[in-house]
Structure formats: C-alpha cells, structure tokens
Design a protein around this motif. Sequence first.
Motif, PDB file in Angstrom:
ATOM      1  N   UNK A 179       0.859  -1.195   0.168  1.00  0.00           N
ATOM      2  CA  UNK A 179       0.031  -0.049   0.136  1.00  0.00           C
ATOM      3  C   UNK A 179       0.953   1.332  -0.073  1.00  0.00           C
ATOM      4  N   UNK A 180       0.414   2.369   0.133  1.00  0.00           N
ATOM      5  CA  UNK A 180       1.059   3.470  -0.057  1.00  0.00           C
ATOM      6  C   UNK A 180       1.684   4.198   0.988  1.00  0.00           C
ATOM      7  N   UNK A 181       1.219   3.511   2.092  1.00  0.00           N
ATOM      8  CA  UNK A 181       2.013   3.907   3.616  1.00  0.00           C
ATOM      9  C   UNK A 181       3.460   3.356   3.807  1.00  0.00           C
ATOM     10  N   UNK A 182       3.714   2.298   2.769  1.00  0.00           N
ATOM     11  CA  UNK A 182       4.983   1.604   3.049  1.00  0.00           C
ATOM     12  C   UNK A 182       6.211   2.560   2.893  1.00  0.00           C
ATOM     13  N   UNK A 183       7.182   2.483   3.611  1.00  0.00           N
ATOM     14  CA  UNK A 183       8.466   3.317   3.531  1.00  0.00           C
ATOM     15  C   UNK A 183       9.174   3.126   2.100  1.00  0.00           C
ATOM     16  N   UNK A 184      10.047   3.791   1.985  1.00  0.00           N
ATOM     17  CA  UNK A 184      10.875   3.606   0.648  1.00  0.00           C
ATOM     18  C   UNK A 184      12.060   2.614   1.084  1.00  0.00           C
ATOM     19  N   UNK A 185      12.439   2.545   2.452  1.00  0.00           N
ATOM     20  CA  UNK A 185      13.304   1.695   2.634  1.00  0.00           C
ATOM     21  C   UNK A 185      12.622   0.125   2.418  1.00  0.00           C
ATOM     22  N   UNK A 186      11.405   0.037   3.033  1.00  0.00           N
ATOM     23  CA  UNK A 186      10.923  -1.169   2.820  1.00  0.00           C
ATOM     24  C   UNK A 186      10.488  -1.668   1.503  1.00  0.00           C
ATOM     25  N   UNK A 187      10.013  -0.730   0.753  1.00  0.00           N
ATOM     26  CA  UNK A 187       9.634  -0.957  -0.655  1.00  0.00           C
ATOM     27  C   UNK A 187      10.824  -1.547  -1.517  1.00  0.00           C
ATOM     28  N   UNK A 188      11.997  -0.843  -0.981  1.00  0.00           N
ATOM     29  CA  UNK A 188      13.392  -1.461  -1.734  1.00  0.00           C
ATOM     30  C   UNK A 188      13.633  -2.914  -1.203  1.00  0.00           C
ATOM     31  N   UNK A 189      13.385  -3.282  -0.334  1.00  0.00           N
ATOM     32  CA  UNK A 189      13.607  -4.531   0.181  1.00  0.00           C
ATOM     33  C   UNK A 189      12.483  -5.639  -0.110  1.00  0.00           C
ATOM     34  N   UNK A 190      11.324  -5.199  -0.530  1.00  0.00           N
ATOM     35  CA  UNK A 190      10.284  -6.234  -0.813  1.00  0.00           C
ATOM     36  C   UNK A 190      10.760  -7.294  -1.846  1.00  0.00           C
ATOM     37  N   UNK A 191      10.479  -8.545  -1.181  1.00  0.00           N
ATOM     38  CA  UNK A 191      10.677  -9.750  -2.172  1.00  0.00           C
ATOM     39  C   UNK A 191      11.946 -10.122  -2.181  1.00  0.00           C
ATOM     40  N   UNK A 192      13.156  -9.319  -1.555  1.00  0.00           N
ATOM     41  CA  UNK A 192      14.423  -9.759  -1.838  1.00  0.00           C
ATOM     42  C   UNK A 192      14.679 -11.090  -0.718  1.00  0.00           C
ATOM     43  N   UNK A 193      15.605 -11.762  -1.071  1.00  0.00           N
ATOM     44  CA  UNK A 193      15.653 -13.384  -0.539  1.00  0.00           C
ATOM     45  C   UNK A 193      17.162 -13.198   0.250  1.00  0.00           C
ATOM     46  N   UNK A 194      17.101 -13.383   1.466  1.00  0.00           N
ATOM     47  CA  UNK A 194      18.270 -13.185   2.315  1.00  0.00           C
ATOM     48  C   UNK A 194      18.451 -14.885   3.077  1.00  0.00           C
ATOM     49  N   UNK A 195      19.586 -15.033   3.255  1.00  0.00           N
ATOM     50  CA  UNK A 195      20.005 -16.247   4.132  1.00  0.00           C
ATOM     51  C   UNK A 195      19.676 -16.055   5.421  1.00  0.00           C
ATOM     52  N   UNK A 196      18.947 -17.073   6.232  1.00  0.00           N
ATOM     53  CA  UNK A 196      18.711 -17.041   7.622  1.00  0.00           C
ATOM     54  C   UNK A 196      19.798 -16.548   8.461  1.00  0.00           C
ATOM     55  N   UNK A 197      21.050 -17.183   8.163  1.00  0.00           N
ATOM     56  CA  UNK A 197      22.027 -17.084   8.996  1.00  0.00           C
ATOM     57  C   UNK A 197      22.683 -15.707   9.113  1.00  0.00           C
ATOM     58  N   UNK A 198      22.360 -14.810   7.866  1.00  0.00           N
ATOM     59  CA  UNK A 198      22.742 -13.338   7.643  1.00  0.00           C
ATOM     60  C   UNK A 198      21.834 -12.436   8.151  1.00  0.00           C
ATOM     61  N   UNK A 199      20.689 -12.969   8.826  1.00  0.00           N
ATOM     62  CA  UNK A 199      19.589 -11.876   9.356  1.00  0.00           C
ATOM     63  C   UNK A 199      20.040 -11.002  10.231  1.00  0.00           C
ATOM     64  N   UNK A 200      19.822  -9.591  10.007  1.00  0.00           N
ATOM     65  CA  UNK A 200      20.015  -8.694  10.752  1.00  0.00           C
ATOM     66  C   UNK A 200      19.088  -7.448  10.687  1.00  0.00           C
ATOM     67  N   UNK A 201      18.375  -7.388  11.947  1.00  0.00           N
ATOM     68  CA  UNK A 201      17.617  -6.442  12.096  1.00  0.00           C
ATOM     69  C   UNK A 201      17.771  -4.878  11.865  1.00  0.00           C
ATOM     70  N   UNK A 202      17.181  -4.202  11.061  1.00  0.00           N
ATOM     71  CA  UNK A 202      17.277  -3.044  10.795  1.00  0.00           C
ATOM     72  C   UNK A 202      18.212  -2.964   9.331  1.00  0.00           C
ATOM     73  N   UNK A 203      18.690  -4.032   9.002  1.00  0.00           N
ATOM     74  CA  UNK A 203      19.344  -3.821   7.886  1.00  0.00           C
ATOM     75  C   UNK A 203      18.688  -4.936   6.777  1.00  0.00           C
ATOM     76  N   UNK A 204      18.508  -6.017   6.956  1.00  0.00           N
ATOM     77  CA  UNK A 204      17.699  -6.874   5.858  1.00  0.00           C
ATOM     78  C   UNK A 204      16.513  -7.728   6.652  1.00  0.00           C
ATOM     79  N   UNK A 205      16.416  -7.434   7.908  1.00  0.00           N
ATOM     80  CA  UNK A 205      15.152  -7.969   8.725  1.00  0.00           C
ATOM     81  C   UNK A 205      14.370  -7.008   9.300  1.00  0.00           C
ATOM     82  N   UNK A 206      13.110  -6.962   9.178  1.00  0.00           N
ATOM     83  CA  UNK A 206      12.232  -5.931   9.676  1.00  0.00           C
ATOM     84  C   UNK A 206      12.476  -5.994  11.307  1.00  0.00           C
TER      85      UNK A 206
END
Length: 607
Positions: free
Chosen positions: A266-293
């Motif tokens: 929806x249009x309330x979504x931030x530009x940072x989250x828009x850019x990350x949407x549908x991107x795939x990341x390794x579970x062992x590389x998850x980092x909050x604020x970087x590639x994890x909400x």
Amino acid sequence: MKNRSNVYWNNRANERMAEYHRNSDTTINKINAAYDKAIKDINEDINNIFYKYKLDSQLSEKEVKQLLNSKISKKELDDIRAKIYGIQDEELKKYMMAQLNSEAYKSRITRLEAMKESVYINTKLAADVEIKQSTKLYTDNINKAYYSNIFDIQKGLGIGFNVAEMPLGSVQEILKNNWSGKHYSKRVWKNTDILAEKLEEVITSALMSGKSSRRMAMELEELTNYGKFASERLIRTETTYISNEAEIESYKECGVDKYIFVATLDLRTSSACREQDRKIYRVDKAQAGINLPPLHPHCRSTTRAYLGKGTLKDINRRARDPETGKTYLVPGDMSYQEWYDKFVVDKYSKDNAEVVEKMIKNKSSDRKQFNNYKEVLGKESPKALKDFKDIKYNKINEWNNLKAQYRKINYYNKVIKNEPNITLDLKEISNNSGSELVGLDFRLKSKESYLRKVNTDSKNSLEPDIIKNVIEDTNDIIRYTYQSSYKDLTNKYFEINNALNEKGYNQIKLKNTWLVKSNPYKGVNCNYVAPSGQKFEIQYHTPESFELKNGELHSLYEKWRVIENKTSKEAIELSKRMAELSSKLKYPDNINKVRWEYGLLFHIRSK
C-alpha cells in the motif's frame, strides 16, 4: 511433500504480524494508564508544595516567587522520595538513586526543585510500569511467533515433525539485543527523561506567570500525550523486531535456509521497505534494521520462508487499492515496485500517483488538520474532509489562501484567550491607583478590523513568514485606556507602570504625542508584554484628550486618512481643523518627563 499453491504463505505471514500487534494493544492501554496516574500524582504534589499556600494565604506574586525559592521540609521531601521504593526494576531504581543523590539534589531543596523532583520520580514510575509490561509482552510474543511460524510451515508443507522448545537462552538473547543501538529499557528511560524536561518547563513557566492550578493541570495532561506516543512507537517497533527474530529462530529449527522480505503493498509503506520487498536473504545473515524488519519506527514489514522458486509461481499476495482501500490479489513474485508501476502509476499517472500517495500517508494528520481548520475558521472552512483534501492537494492557490486565513484567525483566537487575565490585573491596578480604566467595552479589536489591518500591513501577502511577522507586530488587538486629570496623569503613568512591573509585565514601546506638535492626536501610547507572552496596548489620557480622540477628531481623521493626495486643499483643511481642536487641550503637568530615548525608556520622576 504437499506445497500450498494459493495465498496461504503470504496471508499467514501478514496475519501473524497483525496478531502480534493486536497483543500489544492491551499492554499499551496499561502503560497509558500509568502515564495518566503519573500526571495525576504530579498535580497532587504541585498542589501540596505550592498552590495550597497561595490559595490559603492569598500571597502576592512577589511572595509566590519567594515561596518557590524557600526550602522544603525534610518530611515533605521524604514523602515525594518514598515513591521510589515502589519501583520493581532494580536497574532503573539504581539509575534514579544515582541521579537523586548527586550534588544537584541536597537533603533540603527549594520548593521549585522539589516539584521538578516530583516530575522526575513520577515519570520514572510510569517508566517502571512500561518496562515491566512491555517485557512481559515481548516474552509472550517471542514464544507465540516461534511456535506459530513453525505450525504454519508444517501446515503449508503438509508434513509434521518434532521441534525443540524455544531455548530460554534464545529468548533472553532476543530481549537483551541492542539491535537499534540502545536497549528498549534504556529508550524508555530516555523518553521519560525528555518528558520530564518538557513537564518541568511547563510547570516553571506556569508558576512564574501565575497560571491557575486547573490551567496547569490541563497543560500537563496535554503534554503527557508525548509520553504515550513515544511509548506506543517503541512498543510497535520492538514488537516487529522480537517477532521477526523469533521467526528467524523458527526457520533455523525447521531447516529453512532462506527467507523473503515481505513489505505491505500500500502507499503507506516506507521507501526502505519498498526497496527490500521480495528480496531473499540467508537466515544465518539476518540482521534487524538491515535486511530484517523493523527497518524504522512503526515498521509493518515481516518475512516468510523461502522454499525455492517453484513455491512462488502460483502463490498470490494481497495488495490494497490506494483510493478505495479494498484489497485484491496479485502474483506472489510481484515486487513492490512492479505493483506500484502497474496498479498505481498506470492507473493514476505519475503526477497523480504522487498526490494520491501523499493523501494516503497523511490520512491521519489531514483529518486532524481539517478538524483544526473547522474549529478556527468555522463557516469559512471546507465543509467536508474530502473538500479539504481536494483543496490541499489539487488547488494550490486556494490552499495558500486558506492557510493564510487560518494563521491569521488562529492567532487572533489565541490572543482573545489571554485577555481575561490581563483585564483582571489592570482592573486591580486601576482600583489601587485611582486612575480610571475607561472604554473597557472596546478593549478588543474586532476580528474584521484585525484582519483588515493585517491584510493591509502585509499587502495581502500569502507568505507564511510575512504573515507571521505582521501578526506578531500587531500589538493593539487588546487595548486599554487609563484616564487621569491633567494634574495627575504623569504621576499616575509612573505608578501604573511600577505596578505592572511588579506583576511581571514588561513595557516594550512608548510613544508620547504630547511632545509632537505636528501630531493632532494627544496621548501616551505604550505596548506591553504580559507574563503569558501576550502583547497589548495601553493608552494614557486626560478626560478631554480621550473625548476628543473618540469624537470630532476621529471623524476628521477618518476623512483625511482616505485622501491619497495629502497636499490637496481638502486634506490641508482637515489637518488645520484637527490641529485647532488639539491646541485647545490642556497639557498634563510634567508630561515631558515621559519619553523613549535611544531605545531605552527613561522614567524621569519629578522631584
């Protein structure tokens, strides 16, 4: 292995996050109640420390200031500090004791300092409740997120398998992690420190300006909304963090190696989250604020398990129509940018899409702004929110005019609210000095007259800075006249000024036209600033000068004022007639001793 090929995966990810935040509502309500109690207790302490003395003893403003600087008894101080022992968070209690035992806090402190200490302690009591309640919420949500996600993965794959219990160490690790640079408990401390500072400013200002305890209580209650907002923002953000961290643990337990970042379409979504949407990341590389909400405060994004490209082909995800608010399905592998281009830009055009986006993001603030405009402008305001938004986003000239009118009238309304307290003080001074306060029925400039003056002085400008400067320089919306005989006027002027000074009023301008022969208007015009910060005007007249000013001289001046050519025969004749009338007035004794020189007011008293 069964693999669901519908909206299951995305729906469950979004439903889980929505449930976690619903769990937060009860906690937020409990914390809000704690902030309400803090304000209530602060007001009680203020009444005990200060207002009961003023009300019972009828102290003057000077005596009030002396009371504020007087020492508080040990018993009164102990009563305030006793509340500290009710705090359950030991680290917070230790932090507070360190503050209160510092050099800034002696065993005997002034009443003003005691009030500030009450604010500090009561806000920290609210912080204690917030830490306790939010920690319980986060712990519950960690376990819920861990097991709910495992259940959804098993159900989605159509297979069951044994899973380990969420280790206590993992729960504590998530709770202790300073993912955003500062632990949530420290953020609670900081937020309440800021709130305490704001409350102290309001209290000090209110006491020094003589505001009633009722008015101060209202202002403190309004300000506590800052604490509630900061608390809710922190809880919402931390809930997103701990829930996603717990789901990462569940991916590890289920042997899921990768996850998909899922933003809300929806249009309330931030530009940072828009850019990350549908991107795939390794579970062992998850980092909050970087590639994890969460990527930011109030983040609504979540994740879902990535089980290979094949799982995305037939899966749908939900999106929200920016205009109707209704949801619809789009392909599961569609990214945010692809959705935006197809369902927003193509539908509304690029320019209109940006307008629609602003309207969506500002939905809450627009409604609040519309209500403010309705309250201030009345019938001049757009009738409905839809009309208001249409003007704001689509009709720039009309919007600039509306904003300018709002600024002018809103300022006028604020001035009117300050008038009663000033009038009470000036009536009291009138009774004590024996100088008559005349023309009180006309002490307020009419809204129409005020707007006409502001529009003239600003040359109908719509520039905010120009309007701001003009309205702040309009000092005669509230105006008064003191009247004394020509023998007493000068002495009464000095007496009234001294009385005003004792009450905290400051004189900022003086114009004595008795000393200006070319000016037919005769009087002493002064501008003052009240303790509330409100500017107003006082004129000092003899009965004769006051009568002339409001009689024939006024009629002649109004005729002269509208003549463009001041050298015309008519203008010259009017000027002569005004001068003749003015020359018949008897000058007040020693009036030449009231003057403004070199930017400073010299009160030259007669010996």
